[in-house]
Design a protein around this motif. Sequence first.
Motif, mmCIF file in Angstrom:
data_model
loop_
_atom_site.group_PDB
_atom_site.id
_atom_site.type_symbol
_atom_site.label_atom_id
_atom_site.label_comp_id
_atom_site.label_asym_id
_atom_site.label_seq_id
_atom_site.Cartn_x
_atom_site.Cartn_y
_atom_site.Cartn_z
ATOM 1 N N PHE A 191 0.819 -1.214 0.000
ATOM 2 C CA PHE A 191 0.000 0.000 0.000
ATOM 3 C C PHE A 191 0.854 1.266 0.000
ATOM 4 O O PHE A 191 0.414 2.303 -0.494
ATOM 5 N N SER A 192 2.063 1.172 0.510
ATOM 6 C CA SER A 192 2.993 2.298 0.378
ATOM 7 C C SER A 192 3.348 2.519 -1.087
ATOM 8 O O SER A 192 3.401 3.655 -1.575
ATOM 9 N N GLU A 193 3.553 1.416 -1.818
ATOM 10 C CA GLU A 193 3.831 1.495 -3.254
ATOM 11 C C GLU A 193 2.629 2.057 -4.003
ATOM 12 O O GLU A 193 2.778 2.895 -4.911
ATOM 13 N N LEU A 194 1.433 1.641 -3.633
ATOM 14 C CA LEU A 194 0.230 2.146 -4.296
ATOM 15 C C LEU A 194 0.064 3.645 -4.062
ATOM 16 O O LEU A 194 -0.322 4.387 -4.970
ATOM 17 N N THR A 195 0.350 4.083 -2.849
ATOM 18 C CA THR A 195 0.265 5.513 -2.553
ATOM 19 C C THR A 195 1.237 6.295 -3.420
ATOM 20 O O THR A 195 0.898 7.349 -3.973
ATOM 21 N N GLY A 196 2.461 5.765 -3.555
ATOM 22 C CA GLY A 196 3.454 6.432 -4.394
ATOM 23 C C GLY A 196 3.065 6.492 -5.859
ATOM 24 O O GLY A 196 3.445 7.414 -6.575
ATOM 25 N N ARG A 197 2.294 5.528 -6.297
ATOM 26 C CA ARG A 197 1.827 5.488 -7.683
ATOM 27 C C ARG A 197 0.469 6.164 -7.865
ATOM 28 O O ARG A 197 -0.083 6.156 -8.957
ATOM 29 N N ASN A 198 -0.070 6.705 -6.788
ATOM 30 C CA ASN A 198 -1.374 7.372 -6.806
ATOM 31 C C ASN A 198 -2.491 6.412 -7.253
ATOM 32 O O ASN A 198 -3.389 6.784 -8.008
#
Length: 293
Positions: free
Chosen positions: A77-84
């Motif tokens: 979910f940290s990766e998803l946040t970074g990818r918007n």
Amino acid sequence: MSTPERPLTWVDGEPGDQLCVLDRGLAYGDGLFETCRIVDGRVPLWPWHIKRLQASAQALSIALDVTQLHVWLRDVFSELTGRNIGQGTLKILLTRGVGGRGYQYSRHLVPTVVLQVYPDSLSPFSDPLTPLRVRVCEMRLAANKVLAGHKHLNRLENVLARSEWQNSNIHEGLMLDNHGCVIEATAHNVFIWQSGQWYTPALSECGVAGVMRQLLMNELLPGIGYKVKVVPITLAEMYQADEVILCNSNRGIRPVGEIIDTSGEPRRFLKHDNAQALRALLGEFVQGKGSVK
């Protein structure tokens, strides 16, 4: 035909989509999976998903390290946040792990965990309701009391049932057991509304006890004064229902507008008031829910 977009994938916490060919999930369907809706960067029904995953893993004697799973999910979910990326489907696959040839397995196998995210722009808990056209499948579900209810990887019956039609105007297919009772749709659970009472099929011998089904039965419907009766339901009884709804955790609550039986005869359902009310109730419920982000 365009190539489907590949999901974002992690295997045992590492980015990538390579799985060992000796994994028992691939060789024997020896594992479980969960399909979760991501809403605004979180999984609102996560407590129900992890509870079912734990219960099914225990039933199949597959070790599940919940603490490690949550660590990997936080990274995802940290990766998803970074990818918007705030909307989509999270799929969790848990297999018994890498083993040798043959059905017997070592008690010391290390399970494999695959996490996949399919981004999309759907808002299934709030989009306008569109009544579904549903057909009755010829493929039947076999009885197995040990596996009944669990979302295990052996889904060949559902695959064959879904292969029975290619018409995009047919949205789902009802699956019956060998006694002719309605059990589920290929990817949804079933509820019917008849004379002021909610009913859902018994899943003691086959079928998947879905997260949305559990939420409706145990929380949402009791919260507004309804107790769901779990009973065998024949097609004839379903045709007499005032309303029919399908549900799952990824697409929410969906009204059925028409069921096409094996003779091609349509049975129509014109009332969708309860589906509309339940969709609104579900939309309110998911606000602020969810522990994975």
